[in-house]
Design an enzyme around this catalytic site. Structure first.
Site, mmCIF file in Angstrom:
data_model
loop_
_atom_site.group_PDB
_atom_site.id
_atom_site.type_symbol
_atom_site.label_atom_id
_atom_site.label_comp_id
_atom_site.label_asym_id
_atom_site.label_seq_id
_atom_site.Cartn_x
_atom_site.Cartn_y
_atom_site.Cartn_z
ATOM 1 N N THR A 86 -8.448 -31.999 2.176
ATOM 2 C CA THR A 86 -7.614 -32.061 3.634
ATOM 3 C C THR A 86 -8.750 -30.796 4.232
ATOM 4 O OG1 THR A 86 -5.753 -32.572 2.677
ATOM 5 C CG2 THR A 86 -5.755 -31.413 4.958
ATOM 6 N N HIS B 265 -17.557 -28.313 5.926
ATOM 7 C CA HIS B 265 -16.842 -27.628 7.008
ATOM 8 C C HIS B 265 -17.585 -26.552 7.553
ATOM 9 C CE1 HIS B 265 -12.498 -26.551 8.863
ATOM 10 N NE2 HIS B 265 -13.588 -26.121 9.700
ATOM 11 N N CYS C 200 -15.345 -26.918 14.936
ATOM 12 C CA CYS C 200 -15.952 -27.218 13.508
ATOM 13 C C CYS C 200 -16.393 -28.677 13.249
ATOM 14 C CB CYS C 200 -15.279 -26.845 12.456
ATOM 15 S SG CYS C 200 -14.811 -25.197 12.306
#
Lengths: 299, 179
Positions: free
Chosen positions: B27, B50, B33
């Site tokens: 998750t 990420h 981002c």
């Protein structure tokens, strides 16, 4: 086909020219950025090279020292306590620096691999700061530096606890405080001001040392950068500590800043919010049921 | 309506990177981002990053906070786990314009997306699915075992969740770009 009036054609031309001009300007800006980027990468490569040559000094030498010193203890006179004490002090000092540097190196490696993760717990901030100061006391005493601590936790209901990652906080503080001790003049003071509220933790560390010039303030958080880059410098460390501290504070959603004037000393200020949002990190919705996804939400 | 069975889960922090041979539900919450999810459908290996800013400028640590490093490292990690590069497919998420600005160079989200597209096409990894841009944050779950990604748009009213991600982006992102 439509007939254009002269004015329409002129307007159109003007529009296109101005568009082109804008594009050219953007291109110019990008080129400038690219040149700057290149320059910085070159610089970064060269400091990295410097770093590798430093490793020998910073890791192999302390190890040799520890081995040599402990070896001498094994063969020395059993009753000479003062000799023991002296050698043990040297071993401790070498081992401490080695340990500290390895911690920073591993932390930097973890950050660069993208593996840095938070372990949020209820942390007793006071004891973290006290432990950090204790661990550096030996070096502060050697330079006769007093470490003053002011702790304001009235807004936190007189409680020292705070939600954060203890190990990360500890390393950040160790780096900032040990820097302050290292760059302070003998017989001076390092002042640590802490403000703790339920929402945030602010720690500022002020030294009365040599200070950092404005030019150097820009590069102080870069990896491998040391204000005094020469190998024979008395300043230990790889120049990794502050860049690790910066990335850790960012991971904790906080910020770290520096204000300094040459000859007046430096003040580092770390500000981190209480971490609560990350805990809600599973796939469960607030009512305990799984999220359900519509077909247009599945990729 | 559809939901996947519970399996081991992982929360991916900004500037983090995760790849696994085992099925894991990863998750992450994205504002401006971008996350690139890579998947090898033959060997069922998945990985995700990420990143917050497009390019590393030589300042600070060369971490996967920066797109060019995050994508390179993710591909490297996938290959290390045994994935075959010619099998890889990519899915790209995020890059919303949370902080609205007129100056093009400050559009971090857009630049993050562009970078993913350019780098992936350069590496010849096809992007099979994408949910990027727009003005709202996303919460995604990536299943490394199946390559499936589930996405919830974060409503403006539910800003508390995004705050963790965006407050950081706002300050660091904006400041770094202006520098």
């Amino acid at each position: 086909m439509n007939e254009f009036t002269d004015k329409e054609i002129l307007d159109e031309l003007e529009k296109r020219f101005s568009k082109k001009e804008k594009a050219m300007k953007e291109l110019h800006e990008l080129t400038l950025q690219l040149t700057e980027l290149n320059r910085q990468l070159e610089r970064s490569e060269s400091v990295k090279g410097h770093f590798l040559s430093n490793i020998r000094n910073e890791i192999i030498n302390p190890f040799s020292a520890i081995i040599g010193l402990s070896g001498s203890l094994m063969t020395s006179d059993k009753d000479d306590v003062s000799h023991y004490r002296k050698v043990m002090t040297l071993i401790y000092s070498e081992a401490f620096h080695l340990n500290f540097q390895l911690r920073n190196i591993f932390a930097a490696a973890e950050i660069e691999a993208g593996d840095a993760m938070l372990k949020i717990d209820k942390v007793d901030v006071k004891s973290v700061i006290d432990n950090t100061i204790d661990s550096l006391k030996f070096f502060a005493d050697k330079k006769r530096i007093t470490i003053e601590q002011h702790f304001n936790y009235e807004d936190n209901n007189g409680d020292f606890s705070f939600f954060t990652d203890q190990d990360k906080l500890q390393l950040i503080l160790s780096n900032i405080i040990s820097n302050a001790v290292q760059f302070s003049y003998d017989n001076s003071r390092v002042v640590i001001n802490t403000l703790l509220t339920p929402e945030m933790l602010k720690v500022s560390v002020k030294d009365s040392g040599i200070g950092i010039s404005h030019e150097n303030q820009k590069i102080i958080f870069d990896r491998f950068s040391k204000v005094d880059g020469s190998i024979n410098t008395l300043n230990k460390g790889h120049g990794l500590g502050l860049s690790v501290s910066k990335d850790y504070t960012e991971l904790l959603n906080g910020s770290i800043s520096l204000s300094s004037n040459p000859a007046e000393g430096s003040e580092f200020e770390m500000l981190i919010p209480s971490v609560t949002g990350y805990e809600n990190n599973n796939t469960l919705a607030t009512d305990g049921n799984s999220f359900f996804f519509e077909s247009n939400e599945i990729f | 309506m559809w939901s996947e069975k519970q399996e081991s889960s992982h929360y991916l922090y900004p500037a983090g990177l995760f790849a696994s041979r085992e099925p894991v539900a990863v998750t992450t919450v994205l504002g401006s981002c971008v996350s690139v999810c890579l998947y090898d459908p033959v060997l069922k290996i998945g990985g995700i990053n990420h990143y917050m800013l497009p390019l590393w400028n030589g300042q600070g640590l060369a971490s996967p906070k920066y797109g060019n490093i995050a994508i390179d490292k993710l591909i490297e990690r996938m290959l290390l786990l045994g994935a075959c590069k010619s099998n890889l497919i990519a899915k790209v998420f995020g890059g919303a314009e949370i902080i609205q600005t007129k100056i093009k160079q400050f559009n971090i989200g857009e630049r993050n997306i562009l970078l993913a597209q350019e780098m992936l096409s350069h590496e010849r990894i096809p992007i099979t699915n994408m949910s990027v841009g727009d003005y709202q944050g996303r919460r995604i779950i990536f299943y490394t075992g199946t390559g499936t990604v589930m996405q919830k748009i974060i409503k403006k009213t539910d800003l508390s969740e995004l705050a963790t991600c965006n407050l950081k982006e706002k300050t660091i992102g904006a400041i770094n770009q202006i520098k």
